[in-house]
Scaffold this motif. Sequence first.
Motif, PDB file in Angstrom:
ATOM      1  N   PRO A  57       0.845  -1.077  -0.060  1.00 32.91           N
ATOM      2  CA  PRO A  57       0.027   0.017  -0.046  1.00 32.91           C
ATOM      3  C   PRO A  57       0.935   1.228   0.032  1.00 32.91           C
ATOM      4  CG  PRO A  57      -0.482  -1.729   1.855  1.00 32.91           C
ATOM      5  CD  PRO A  57       0.637  -1.955   1.060  1.00 32.91           C
ATOM      6  N   GLU A  58       0.662   2.354  -0.686  1.00 30.75           N
ATOM      7  CA  GLU A  58       1.414   3.304  -0.877  1.00 30.75           C
ATOM      8  C   GLU A  58       1.839   4.138   0.421  1.00 30.75           C
ATOM      9  OE1 GLU A  58       3.135   5.006  -3.238  1.00 30.75           O
ATOM     10  OE2 GLU A  58       2.672   3.369  -4.336  1.00 30.75           O
ATOM     11  N   ASP A  59       1.063   4.085   1.383  1.00 30.28           N
ATOM     12  CA  ASP A  59       1.365   4.901   2.581  1.00 30.28           C
ATOM     13  C   ASP A  59       2.261   3.928   3.447  1.00 30.28           C
ATOM     14  OD1 ASP A  59      -0.659   2.541   3.230  1.00 30.28           O
ATOM     15  OD2 ASP A  59      -1.210   3.634   5.098  1.00 30.28           O
ATOM     16  N   GLN A  60       2.518   2.451   2.892  1.00 27.68           N
ATOM     17  CA  GLN A  60       3.611   1.751   3.712  1.00 27.68           C
ATOM     18  C   GLN A  60       4.900   1.592   2.989  1.00 27.68           C
ATOM     19  OE1 GLN A  60       1.669  -2.198   4.854  1.00 27.68           O
ATOM     20  NE2 GLN A  60       0.346  -1.170   5.676  1.00 27.68           N
ATOM     21  N   VAL A  61       5.072   2.137   1.738  1.00 32.39           N
ATOM     22  CA  VAL A  61       6.249   2.175   0.910  1.00 32.39           C
ATOM     23  C   VAL A  61       7.375   2.930   1.713  1.00 32.39           C
ATOM     24  CG1 VAL A  61       7.407   2.668  -1.365  1.00 32.39           C
ATOM     25  CG2 VAL A  61       5.032   1.911  -1.133  1.00 32.39           C
ATOM     26  N   SER A  62       8.375   2.187   2.010  1.00 33.62           N
ATOM     27  CA  SER A  62       9.489   2.784   2.644  1.00 33.62           C
ATOM     28  C   SER A  62      10.890   2.046   2.416  1.00 33.62           C
ATOM     29  CB  SER A  62       9.064   2.940   4.219  1.00 33.62           C
ATOM     30  OG  SER A  62       9.180   1.396   4.765  1.00 33.62           O
ATOM     31  N   GLN A  63      12.042   2.439   2.606  1.00 32.94           N
ATOM     32  CA  GLN A  63      12.956   1.762   2.169  1.00 32.94           C
ATOM     33  C   GLN A  63      13.304   0.418   3.101  1.00 32.94           C
ATOM     34  OE1 GLN A  63      16.125   2.047   0.362  1.00 32.94           O
ATOM     35  NE2 GLN A  63      14.676   3.328  -0.583  1.00 32.94           N
ATOM     36  N   PRO A  64      12.907   0.331   4.317  1.00 30.29           N
ATOM     37  CA  PRO A  64      12.739  -1.083   4.811  1.00 30.29           C
ATOM     38  C   PRO A  64      11.822  -1.971   4.457  1.00 30.29           C
ATOM     39  CG  PRO A  64      13.110   0.747   6.678  1.00 30.29           C
ATOM     40  CD  PRO A  64      12.628   1.334   5.358  1.00 30.29           C
TER      41      PRO A  64
END
Length: 86
Positions: A57-64
Amino acid sequence: MKKLKHEAELVKAAILAGMQYGVDRGAVVFEPTDSASEKILFIYRLLVHDKVIQPLPEDQVSQPSMKHKLAIWYSRQLPKDHPLLS
């Protein structure tokens, strides 16, 4: 998100495999000055675009989270008895 055993090594190997995938596909030419985070983002987006992996989900896209997804993707390509899976 449960961290995988040997996740750091899996991420490094996934970056190399993802770079090769992108080059073989003709989608990218990586430069020596590209940072690891740029490579991770590009590889993640390419694999999602090609429907190889499920998008986050776009709000969960992060490096980790992208690193974790790439590690899972790469680990599924390895044979069951590979040392990184033990």
